[in-house]
Write a protein that holds these residues in place. Structure first.
Motif, PDB file in Angstrom:
ATOM      1  N   GLN A   1       0.848  -1.189   0.000  1.00  0.00           N
ATOM      2  CA  GLN A   1       0.000   0.000   0.000  1.00  0.00           C
ATOM      3  C   GLN A   1       0.886   1.242   0.000  1.00  0.00           C
ATOM      4  O   GLN A   1       1.944   1.260   0.631  1.00  0.00           O
ATOM      5  CB  GLN A   1      -0.932   0.012   1.215  1.00  0.00           C
ATOM      6  N   ILE A   2       0.462   2.272  -0.702  1.00  0.00           N
ATOM      7  CA  ILE A   2       1.250   3.495  -0.838  1.00  0.00           C
ATOM      8  C   ILE A   2       0.503   4.655  -0.183  1.00  0.00           C
ATOM      9  O   ILE A   2      -0.670   4.890  -0.469  1.00  0.00           O
ATOM     10  CB  ILE A   2       1.501   3.835  -2.324  1.00  0.00           C
ATOM     11  N   TYR A   3       1.202   5.357   0.717  1.00  0.00           N
ATOM     12  CA  TYR A   3       0.613   6.551   1.310  1.00  0.00           C
ATOM     13  C   TYR A   3       0.517   7.644   0.245  1.00  0.00           C
ATOM     14  O   TYR A   3       1.520   7.992  -0.381  1.00  0.00           O
ATOM     15  CB  TYR A   3       1.489   7.069   2.450  1.00  0.00           C
ATOM     16  N   PRO A   4      -0.656   8.230   0.043  1.00  0.00           N
ATOM     17  CA  PRO A   4      -0.763   9.353  -0.900  1.00  0.00           C
ATOM     18  C   PRO A   4      -0.004  10.573  -0.371  1.00  0.00           C
ATOM     19  O   PRO A   4       0.271  10.695   0.824  1.00  0.00           O
ATOM     20  CB  PRO A   4      -2.275   9.643  -0.937  1.00  0.00           C
ATOM     21  N   ASP A   5       0.327  11.479  -1.260  1.00  0.00           N
ATOM     22  CA  ASP A   5       0.977  12.727  -0.873  1.00  0.00           C
ATOM     23  C   ASP A   5       0.095  13.484   0.127  1.00  0.00           C
ATOM     24  O   ASP A   5      -1.130  13.501   0.000  1.00  0.00           O
ATOM     25  CB  ASP A   5       1.235  13.608  -2.091  1.00  0.00           C
ATOM     26  N   GLY A   6       0.736  14.116   1.088  1.00  0.00           N
ATOM     27  CA  GLY A   6       0.002  14.935   2.039  1.00  0.00           C
ATOM     28  C   GLY A   6      -0.465  14.216   3.284  1.00  0.00           C
ATOM     29  O   GLY A   6      -1.045  14.839   4.176  1.00  0.00           O
ATOM     30  N   TYR A   7      -0.215  12.893   3.371  1.00  0.00           N
ATOM     31  CA  TYR A   7      -0.632  12.130   4.542  1.00  0.00           C
ATOM     32  C   TYR A   7       0.509  12.025   5.556  1.00  0.00           C
ATOM     33  O   TYR A   7       1.689  11.969   5.181  1.00  0.00           O
ATOM     34  CB  TYR A   7      -1.064  10.718   4.150  1.00  0.00           C
ATOM     35  N   GLN A   8       0.145  11.989   6.828  1.00  0.00           N
ATOM     36  CA  GLN A   8       1.129  11.819   7.883  1.00  0.00           C
ATOM     37  C   GLN A   8       1.673  10.393   7.865  1.00  0.00           C
ATOM     38  O   GLN A   8       0.901   9.435   7.918  1.00  0.00           O
ATOM     39  CB  GLN A   8       0.502  12.100   9.247  1.00  0.00           C
ATOM     40  N   LEU A   9       2.973  10.245   7.823  1.00  0.00           N
ATOM     41  CA  LEU A   9       3.613   8.929   7.871  1.00  0.00           C
ATOM     42  C   LEU A   9       4.022   8.599   9.300  1.00  0.00           C
ATOM     43  O   LEU A   9       4.587   9.444  10.000  1.00  0.00           O
ATOM     44  CB  LEU A   9       4.855   8.896   6.981  1.00  0.00           C
ATOM     45  N   PRO A  10       3.780   7.379   9.759  1.00  0.00           N
ATOM     46  CA  PRO A  10       4.370   6.946  11.016  1.00  0.00           C
ATOM     47  C   PRO A  10       5.891   6.773  10.863  1.00  0.00           C
ATOM     48  O   PRO A  10       6.431   6.829   9.755  1.00  0.00           O
ATOM     49  CB  PRO A  10       3.697   5.600  11.291  1.00  0.00           C
ATOM     50  N   ARG A  11       6.546   6.549  11.969  1.00  0.00           N
ATOM     51  CA  ARG A  11       7.988   6.310  11.956  1.00  0.00           C
ATOM     52  C   ARG A  11       8.310   5.093  11.097  1.00  0.00           C
ATOM     53  O   ARG A  11       7.596   4.090  11.125  1.00  0.00           O
ATOM     54  CB  ARG A  11       8.483   6.078  13.390  1.00  0.00           C
TER      55      ARG A  11
END
Length: 304
Positions: free
Chosen positions: A206-216
């Protein structure tokens, strides 16, 4: 739940006006849930319709920080709290309104009998309005105003900023405690390199879209929901240092022991529960495989 993308009259269907929760509600955290729950409970006791007023920021806006949820997931969460009407106009449509214009327009559109907000709520052009002014403007209109104190976690006010910081630090218990539910993602499953199948530990990518908060970056105990069933799982978030030649590319890969099936194009929910360890580069693929298997074993033990 009926969604209104512009400022427009609510279709109340015979209900006696509405109780409206006011706020941006970006995290739907325990403070937001308190405000929304207040409106829902008041509406149930007074024969009114429970409603939420929020707004949609322009694409790419950084006014409120990185996103914690998609718009669709916010809708699911809010609907799950018992809300029947969800007003979400574009920020550009309301940003020039004076506090008085905002209140009078919202009271008319919602047939509002009560407003609920947090003690840090602001409204109107240049955020000129605050809860005290809201009470002042609503008094001659006969609309109740309920101001709720900010929720606390470990002795400090809960905020979406604190939740983002907890995710960045890998403090998942703190993030989940402030959210009032496990932090989770629901992104489409993409095709990867197929290495997991080769190693005997197939993963969903799964890919986080731009602008989303990423966990560590690192390895997590997670739980994946597929077709209403929960599976213990292990998730690696980061740049895949062992096999990736592009350190800027971030992936989120989840191994679900005991599950077999094609999830490409589906959007399973992956809940984060515990941070296990940072990402690292292994000397061999066998070491990588052993790490994945160990994380999966710990996930199964965690949920037993």
């Amino acid at each position: 739940m009926q969604i209104y993308p512009t400022m427009s009259p609510l279709e109340l269907g015979g209900k006696q006006g509405s109780a409206v929760a006011l706020g941006y509600f970006d995290g739907i955290h325990i403070g937001h849930r308190s405000v929304i729950g207040g409106a829902v409970d008041w509406a149930a006791a007074h024969g009114a319709a429970p409603a939420v007023f929020t707004f949609k920021l322009p694409a790419g806006s950084k006014i409120k920080g990185r996103r914690l949820f998609s718009a669709e997931d916010k809708h699911r969460l809010v609907a799950g709290l018992g809300v029947e009407h969800y007003l979400v106009p574009a920020f550009e449509d309301i940003q020039a309104m004076t506090p008085d214009q905002f209140v009078r327009g919202l009271v008319a559109d919602c047939q509002a009998r009560a407003f609920f907000c947090g003690e840090n709520f602001t409204f109107g052009a240049k955020a000129a309005g605050n809860p005290a002014l809201l009470q002042e403007l609503c008094a001659p209109l006969g609309v109740e105003v309920h101001i709720l104190p900010m929720a606390q976690y470990e002795g400090k006010p809960v905020s979406s900023t604190r939740i983002r910081a907890a995710l960045e630090g890998g403090d998942i218990p703190a993030a989940n405690g402030m959210l009032g539910a496990p932090y989770a993602i629901r992104f489409p499953v993409r095709h990867g390199q197929g290495l997991g199948h080769t190693l005997g530990v197939p993963t969903i990518n799964q890919i986080y879209p731009d602008g989303y908060q990423l966990p560590r970056y690192g390895i997590y105990i997670t739980r994946t929901w597929i077709g209403g069933k929960a599976y213990p799982s292990a998730t690696g978030l980061g740049s895949r240092p062992t096999v990736n030649d592009d350190p800027a590319k971030v992936t989120c890969e989840t191994f679900i022991p005991g599950f077999s099936g094609d999830l490409y194009g589906a959007d399973p929910v992956v809940e984060f529960h515990t941070y296990l360890s940072p990402s690292k580069k292994f000397d061999t693929l066998d070491e990588l495989c052993a790490c994945i298997q160990n994380a999966a074993r710990r996930a199964q033990e965690y949920f037993q």
